[in-house]
Design an enzyme around this catalytic site. Sequence first.
Site, PDB file in Angstrom:
ATOM      1  N   HIS A 175       0.618  -1.099  -0.023  1.00 21.90           N
ATOM      2  CA  HIS A 175       0.200   0.005   0.010  1.00 21.90           C
ATOM      3  C   HIS A 175       0.894   1.183   0.055  1.00 21.90           C
ATOM      4  CE1 HIS A 175      -4.117  -1.589   1.474  1.00 21.90           C
ATOM      5  NE2 HIS A 175      -3.503  -2.509   0.502  1.00 21.90           N
ATOM      6  N   TYR A 200      -9.206   5.308   7.376  1.00 22.18           N
ATOM      7  CA  TYR A 200      -9.378   5.916   8.819  1.00 22.18           C
ATOM      8  C   TYR A 200     -10.389   6.847   9.054  1.00 22.18           C
ATOM      9  CZ  TYR A 200      -4.872   3.365  10.113  1.00 22.18           C
ATOM     10  OH  TYR A 200      -3.894   2.409  10.244  1.00 22.18           O
ATOM     11  N   PRO A 249      -4.156   0.649  18.670  1.00 24.04           N
ATOM     12  CA  PRO A 249      -3.787   0.117  17.287  1.00 24.04           C
ATOM     13  C   PRO A 249      -4.045   1.038  16.327  1.00 24.04           C
ATOM     14  CG  PRO A 249      -5.783  -0.795  18.092  1.00 24.04           C
ATOM     15  CD  PRO A 249      -5.276  -0.061  19.239  1.00 24.04           C
ATOM     16  N   TYR A 304       4.053   6.680  10.079  1.00 19.27           N
ATOM     17  CA  TYR A 304       3.158   5.545   9.651  1.00 19.27           C
ATOM     18  C   TYR A 304       3.972   4.302   9.086  1.00 19.27           C
ATOM     19  CZ  TYR A 304      -1.016   3.111   8.390  1.00 19.27           C
ATOM     20  OH  TYR A 304      -1.978   2.003   8.192  1.00 19.27           O
ATOM     21  N   LYS A 347       1.218   0.101  15.027  1.00 13.87           N
ATOM     22  CA  LYS A 347       2.631   0.101  15.619  1.00 13.87           C
ATOM     23  C   LYS A 347       2.948  -1.301  16.309  1.00 13.87           C
ATOM     24  CE  LYS A 347       4.335   3.475  13.427  1.00 13.87           C
ATOM     25  NZ  LYS A 347       4.110   2.871  12.265  1.00 13.87           N
TER      26      LYS A 347
HETATM   27  P1  RFL Z   1       1.398 -11.427  21.733  1.00 14.77           P
HETATM   28  O1  RFL Z   1       0.976 -11.633  20.307  1.00 14.77           O
HETATM   29  O2  RFL Z   1       0.578 -10.843  22.887  1.00 14.77           O
HETATM   30  O3  RFL Z   1       1.980 -13.089  21.964  1.00 14.77           O
HETATM   31  C1  RFL Z   1       2.345 -13.454  23.446  1.00 14.77           C
HETATM   32  C2  RFL Z   1       2.045 -14.700  23.288  1.00 14.77           C
HETATM   33  O4  RFL Z   1       2.560 -15.262  24.820  1.00 14.77           O
HETATM   34  C3  RFL Z   1       1.802 -16.278  25.183  1.00 14.77           C
HETATM   35  N1  RFL Z   1       1.655 -16.075  26.577  1.00 14.77           N
HETATM   36  C4  RFL Z   1       2.190 -16.951  27.600  1.00 14.77           C
HETATM   37  N2  RFL Z   1       2.938 -18.325  27.348  1.00 14.77           N
HETATM   38  C5  RFL Z   1       3.665 -18.905  28.178  1.00 14.77           C
HETATM   39  N3  RFL Z   1       3.250 -18.688  29.489  1.00 14.77           N
HETATM   40  C6  RFL Z   1       2.516 -17.668  29.813  1.00 14.77           C
HETATM   41  N4  RFL Z   1       2.209 -17.259  31.304  1.00 14.77           N
HETATM   42  C7  RFL Z   1       1.977 -16.705  28.925  1.00 14.77           C
HETATM   43  N5  RFL Z   1       1.161 -15.747  28.699  1.00 14.77           N
HETATM   44  C8  RFL Z   1       0.847 -15.497  27.644  1.00 14.77           C
HETATM   45  C9  RFL Z   1       0.268 -15.882  24.556  1.00 14.77           C
HETATM   46  O5  RFL Z   1      -0.698 -16.577  24.551  1.00 14.77           O
HETATM   47  C10 RFL Z   1       0.794 -15.346  23.391  1.00 14.77           C
HETATM   48  O6  RFL Z   1       0.938 -16.386  22.208  1.00 14.77           O
HETATM   49  O7  RFL Z   1       2.677 -10.471  21.874  1.00 14.77           O
HETATM   50  P2  RFL Z   1       3.717 -10.481  20.729  1.00 14.77           P
HETATM   51  O8  RFL Z   1       4.583 -11.656  20.166  1.00 14.77           O
HETATM   52  O9  RFL Z   1       4.769  -9.152  21.483  1.00 14.77           O
HETATM   53  O10 RFL Z   1       3.171  -9.498  19.625  1.00 14.77           O
HETATM   54  C11 RFL Z   1       2.613  -8.361  19.561  1.00 14.77           C
HETATM   55  C12 RFL Z   1       1.514  -8.226  18.768  1.00 14.77           C
HETATM   56  O11 RFL Z   1       0.474  -9.308  18.808  1.00 14.77           O
HETATM   57  C13 RFL Z   1       0.654  -7.017  19.134  1.00 14.77           C
HETATM   58  O12 RFL Z   1       1.438  -5.746  19.009  1.00 14.77           O
HETATM   59  C14 RFL Z   1      -0.069  -6.561  17.672  1.00 14.77           C
HETATM   60  O13 RFL Z   1      -1.064  -7.498  17.372  1.00 14.77           O
HETATM   61  C15 RFL Z   1      -0.762  -5.193  17.901  1.00 14.77           C
HETATM   62  N6  RFL Z   1      -1.813  -4.618  16.675  1.00 14.77           N
HETATM   63  C16 RFL Z   1      -1.055  -4.186  15.555  1.00 14.77           C
HETATM   64  N7  RFL Z   1       0.163  -4.052  15.414  1.00 14.77           N
HETATM   65  C17 RFL Z   1       0.765  -3.588  14.431  1.00 14.77           C
HETATM   66  O14 RFL Z   1       2.115  -3.385  14.092  1.00 14.77           O
HETATM   67  N8  RFL Z   1      -0.132  -3.193  13.121  1.00 14.77           N
HETATM   68  C18 RFL Z   1      -1.370  -3.365  13.040  1.00 14.77           C
HETATM   69  O15 RFL Z   1      -2.187  -3.416  12.174  1.00 14.77           O
HETATM   70  C19 RFL Z   1      -2.047  -3.794  14.461  1.00 14.77           C
HETATM   71  N9  RFL Z   1      -3.387  -3.883  14.414  1.00 14.77           N
HETATM   72  C20 RFL Z   1      -3.092  -4.888  16.760  1.00 14.77           C
HETATM   73  C21 RFL Z   1      -3.777  -4.334  15.472  1.00 14.77           C
HETATM   74  C22 RFL Z   1      -3.457  -5.261  18.161  1.00 14.77           C
HETATM   75  C23 RFL Z   1      -5.015  -5.325  17.934  1.00 14.77           C
HETATM   76  N10 RFL Z   1      -5.614  -5.727  19.177  1.00 14.77           N
HETATM   77  C24 RFL Z   1      -6.022  -7.067  19.380  1.00 14.77           C
HETATM   78  C25 RFL Z   1      -5.203  -4.669  20.490  1.00 14.77           C
HETATM   79  C26 RFL Z   1      -5.281  -4.682  15.775  1.00 14.77           C
HETATM   80  C27 RFL Z   1      -5.855  -4.828  16.886  1.00 14.77           C
HETATM   81  C28 RFL Z   1      -7.344  -5.004  17.138  1.00 14.77           C
HETATM   82  C1  PHB Z   2      -6.086  -4.270  10.560  1.00 20.69           C
HETATM   83  O1  PHB Z   2      -6.149  -4.512   9.617  1.00 20.69           O
HETATM   84  O2  PHB Z   2      -6.200  -5.016  11.368  1.00 20.69           O
HETATM   85  C2  PHB Z   2      -5.572  -2.819  11.264  1.00 20.69           C
HETATM   86  C3  PHB Z   2      -5.008  -1.769  10.100  1.00 20.69           C
HETATM   87  C4  PHB Z   2      -4.545  -0.651  10.445  1.00 20.69           C
HETATM   88  C5  PHB Z   2      -4.610  -0.416  11.953  1.00 20.69           C
HETATM   89  C6  PHB Z   2      -5.110  -1.174  13.115  1.00 20.69           C
HETATM   90  C7  PHB Z   2      -5.349  -2.557  12.466  1.00 20.69           C
HETATM   91  O3  PHB Z   2      -4.089   0.704  12.137  1.00 20.69           O
END
Ligand code: RFL
Ligand code: PHB
Length: 438
Positions: A73, A201, A293, A384, A297
């Site tokens: 994109h 957005y 989110p 971004y 980031k």
């Molecule tokens: P995770 O993905 O939370 O993984 C942690 C893992 O640890 C396990 N765990 C344990 N394991 C053993 N013992 C324990 N006691 C444990 N406790 C927990 C969990 O089960 C899990 O498998 O952390 P990690 O790996 O640091 O990754 C971080 C990302 O997942 C997170 O920052 C992103 O998803 C945030 N995020 C976005 N980030 C982006 O860069 N671009 C995006 O477009 C974006 N969109 C988003 C998002 C997060 C969202 N939510 C759910 C808040 C969109 C949404 C809706």
């Molecule tokens: C997504 O596709 O899940 C998404 C995209 C952009 C954002 C957050 C989540 O800023």
Amino acid sequence: MSRTQVAIIGAGPSGLLLSQLLDSQGIDNIVLERQSREHVIGRIRAGVLEQGTVDLLLEAGVGGRMQHEGLIHDGFSIGFEDRAFRIDLRALTGKAVTVYGQTEITKDLIDARAAAGNPPAFEVGDISLHDFELDRPIVRYFHGGRSHEIACDFIAGCDGYHGISRKSVPSAALRTFERTYPFGWLGILADVPPASHELVYSNHARGFALCSMRSPRRSRYYVQCASDEKLEAWPDERFWDELVSRLPADIARTVVAGPSIEKSIAPLRSFVVEPMQFGKLFLVGDAAHIVPPTGAKGLNLAVSDVRALYRALSAHYRTGRSEGLHRYSEQCLRRVWKAVRFSWWFTSVMHKFSDEPIAHRLQLAELDYLAGSHAALASLAENYVGLPEPRLCPTLMAADHHPALTRRAAKLTPTRRVRRPDRNADRLSHPPIRWETG
Ligand code: RFL
Ligand code: PHB
């Protein structure tokens, strides 16, 4: 008792990618995950990857499918007051982002770990971390019907915000910074073509909305909701009606509704812990920091932490030098705080915080300013697509924070290390502002 070099807690993207990269350098490691494999690959989260994230996934040898299926994109749009303007990332920064689901990255990594003969241990119970402030950390856990004990050199706490790694550090040794927002995001995934070929957005008096996607046939949409909202209160029809009501009319007309294949609510918070290291325990990704989110980031920051820790551990095992390990927290936090600031700012401009009319008017003024200011657009775009990696020169790192030191650093630092203008800077030209509607 068994032994490994690095014990990794958590099989999210941070833990899996670190394991994959360490393996490529012959560094022995084990990944311990609390949840089942199905649970881990069933979580729908991030979608937008910075180029640095893409590069590290390629370096780790897990970028094949992403290169094939990921969508490049060059820009995205912001809607407000029934119109939309485009942020031309490519023209403003020379860079783009890749849309490829975190779920797919996680699948690719789990497959790669299995193919390498070192898959994560899933459904591990009662993990506890010991002696990590000393030379020989120990991890105890329960798996396959019996208890285990592993001695290791280092522990990587990749277990997310709710994990045990951060909680294992004495609270007096850590400082936490936290802001919870008075709303969440209600997201759905549906097998319908996206409303627009790029992300939109939208700021609206009813609240924020986001049009995203996973492929040309799979859409991901979000609407701002109350933080205590119940999923049962949101049948699909209500979601689609609400989404459409919050988008500029021209974009709303192109929304194709369909049955949701996933629906979830995510709370929004900003959270940082300092430092990100305690003895031989390193906190990585969401275990150390959370951003709302809006700026996309979270995953990208997690991958930056992984890059820093992987490089530091590789140098340690290859050369015996540990400077990278000592600098891990400082280096990561510089990037983290900038992403926290950007995510907070973008969240503040796009969401409904109160019914106070002046609050919305101020947001509209800020968006109108943004749409017409090259400087403001360039700032949004460079944040971004992802800021460059913080410099490693310790003198300059200190100088950046203390103007008094800048003068000293200028004298002490060889000229070739002095900050040079970004090589993309000359590509910044004022792009035409494209009003898509209104
Ligand atoms: P995770 O993905 O939370 O993984 C942690 C893992 O640890 C396990 N765990 C344990 N394991 C053993 N013992 C324990 N006691 C444990 N406790 C927990 C969990 O089960 C899990 O498998 O952390 P990690 O790996 O640091 O990754 C971080 C990302 O997942 C997170 O920052 C992103 O998803 C945030 N995020 C976005 N980030 C982006 O860069 N671009 C995006 O477009 C974006 N969109 C988003 C998002 C997060 C969202 N939510 C759910 C808040 C969109 C949404 C809706
Ligand atoms: C997504 O596709 O899940 C998404 C995209 C952009 C954002 C957050 C989540 O800023």
